[in-house]
Design an enzyme around this catalytic site. Structure first.
Site, mmCIF file in Angstrom:
data_model
loop_
_atom_site.group_PDB
_atom_site.id
_atom_site.type_symbol
_atom_site.label_atom_id
_atom_site.label_comp_id
_atom_site.label_asym_id
_atom_site.label_seq_id
_atom_site.Cartn_x
_atom_site.Cartn_y
_atom_site.Cartn_z
ATOM 1 N N GLY A 46 52.588 26.446 -96.338
ATOM 2 C CA GLY A 46 53.796 25.688 -96.612
ATOM 3 C C GLY A 46 53.775 24.397 -95.811
ATOM 4 N N GLN A 51 57.298 17.120 -91.676
ATOM 5 C CA GLN A 51 56.013 17.311 -90.984
ATOM 6 C C GLN A 51 55.032 16.184 -91.257
ATOM 7 O OE1 GLN A 51 55.732 21.637 -92.434
ATOM 8 N NE2 GLN A 51 54.636 21.634 -90.502
ATOM 9 N N CYS A 89 52.920 27.251 -87.148
ATOM 10 C CA CYS A 89 53.394 26.034 -87.813
ATOM 11 C C CYS A 89 52.334 24.957 -87.623
ATOM 12 C CB CYS A 89 54.725 25.608 -87.196
ATOM 13 S SG CYS A 89 55.431 24.137 -87.958
ATOM 14 N N LEU A 90 51.983 24.273 -88.695
ATOM 15 C CA LEU A 90 50.965 23.223 -88.587
ATOM 16 C C LEU A 90 51.387 22.141 -87.601
ATOM 17 C CD1 LEU A 90 49.915 22.706 -92.338
ATOM 18 C CD2 LEU A 90 48.675 23.939 -90.554
ATOM 19 N N HIS A 131 61.264 29.319 -93.356
ATOM 20 C CA HIS A 131 60.612 28.480 -92.337
ATOM 21 C C HIS A 131 60.617 27.014 -92.781
ATOM 22 C CE1 HIS A 131 57.068 27.743 -89.453
ATOM 23 N NE2 HIS A 131 57.139 26.637 -90.181
ATOM 24 N N GLU A 132 60.201 26.779 -94.032
ATOM 25 C CA GLU A 132 60.112 25.396 -94.519
ATOM 26 C C GLU A 132 61.502 24.792 -94.692
ATOM 27 O OE1 GLU A 132 57.322 24.100 -94.262
ATOM 28 O OE2 GLU A 132 56.167 25.946 -94.164
ATOM 29 N N HIS A 135 62.748 23.379 -91.575
ATOM 30 C CA HIS A 135 62.178 22.060 -91.249
ATOM 31 C C HIS A 135 63.051 20.931 -91.798
ATOM 32 C CE1 HIS A 135 58.333 22.527 -89.249
ATOM 33 N NE2 HIS A 135 57.892 23.399 -90.130
HETATM 34 CO CO CO Z 1 56.317 24.720 -89.907
#
Ligand code: CO
Length: 180
Positions: A46, A51, A89-90, A131-132, A135
Site C-alpha cells: 500500500g 508518502q 511502513c515504507l 493503515h493507508e 496516512h
Molecule cells: Co505506511
C-alpha cells in the site's frame, strides 16, 4: 510527470492532512500510475499520497489481488474483533509497530473516473486500508504507541535517519527515475 520519492520519517509531508481530489483528469491517472510503480518498486502492499509528498486524498493498494486505487476514501464501517498485527511502513523503515485494528472494514471511495464504489475487506487487506487511510490524515503507525514507546521509537528512528545520512545513502532504496 516528475519523479516521485518516498518521504521518510520525520519528513513533514507525512503529517499533511490531505484535500479531496476534484479533478479526475490525466494528471491524476499519471499520479496513480507513478504511485503504483513506486509501491511495487519498494515491494509495498500500500502507498498513500502523503508518502510521496502529495496532499491528495488518495492511496493505492495491492494485497495480491491486483492494484486498487482509492480516491477520496472514507471508511464507512468497521466490524469484527480488534486484532493486533505487526505493521511496517515504507516511510518508517527499520521498525515494526504492533497495531490493534478492527478485522473488517467497509470503504467507500472513487475510482480513476470519479465513479463511487464500496468494497469490504477483511484480514490483511482490512489492516492495509486502515493503515493507508490513516496516512491521509497524517497519522502514522508510531502514533498508535503509548507516549513512552512513542518517545523511544522516535529516538530510534532519528538515530537510524542520522546514520543513513552519515553513510551517504539518504535516498531510500535507490528509487528509479520515472518520467512520462
Ligand atoms: Co505506511
Amino acid at each position: 510527470m516528475n519523479r516521485l520519492d518516498i518521504k521518510t520519517y520525520p519528513d513533514p509531508c507525512l503529517r499533511i492532512k490531505t484535500q479531496p481530489v476534484e479533478s479526475f483528469d490525466s494528471d491524476l491517472k499519471d499520479t496513480l500510475r507513478a504511485m503504483r510503480d513506486m509501491m511495487y518498486l519498494h515491494q509495498g502492499i500500500g502507498l498513500a499520497a502523503t508518502q510521496v509528498g502529495l496532499g491528495l486524498s488518495v492511496f493505492v493498494m495491492d494485497c495480491g489481488e491486483g492494484p486498487v486505487s482509492f480516491i477520496n476514501p472514507e471508511i464507512v464501517e468497521t466490524s469484527g474483533r480488534k486484532t493486533k498485527m505487526g505493521e511496517g511502513c515504507l516511510s518508517i523503515p527499520g521498525i515494526t509497530v504492533t497495531v490493534s485494528r478492527p478485522e473488517k472494514v467497509k470503504v467507500r471511495a472513487q475510482d480513476e473516473t470519479g465513479s463511487f464504489f464500496i468494497k469490504s475487506y477483511d484480514s490483511l487487506a482490512a489492516k492495509v486500508v486502515q493503515h493507508e487511510n490513516d496516512h491521509l490524515t497524517g497519522r502514522l503507525i508510531i502514533d498508535h504507541l503509548d507516549p513512552v514507546r512513542h518517545f523511544l521509537a522516535r529516538r530510534r528512528l532519528l538515530s537510524i535517519k542520522n546514520k543513513r545520512s552519515e553513510d551517504g545513502c539518504e535516498v531510500v532504496c535507490g528509487v528509479g527515475k520515472r518520467d512520462s
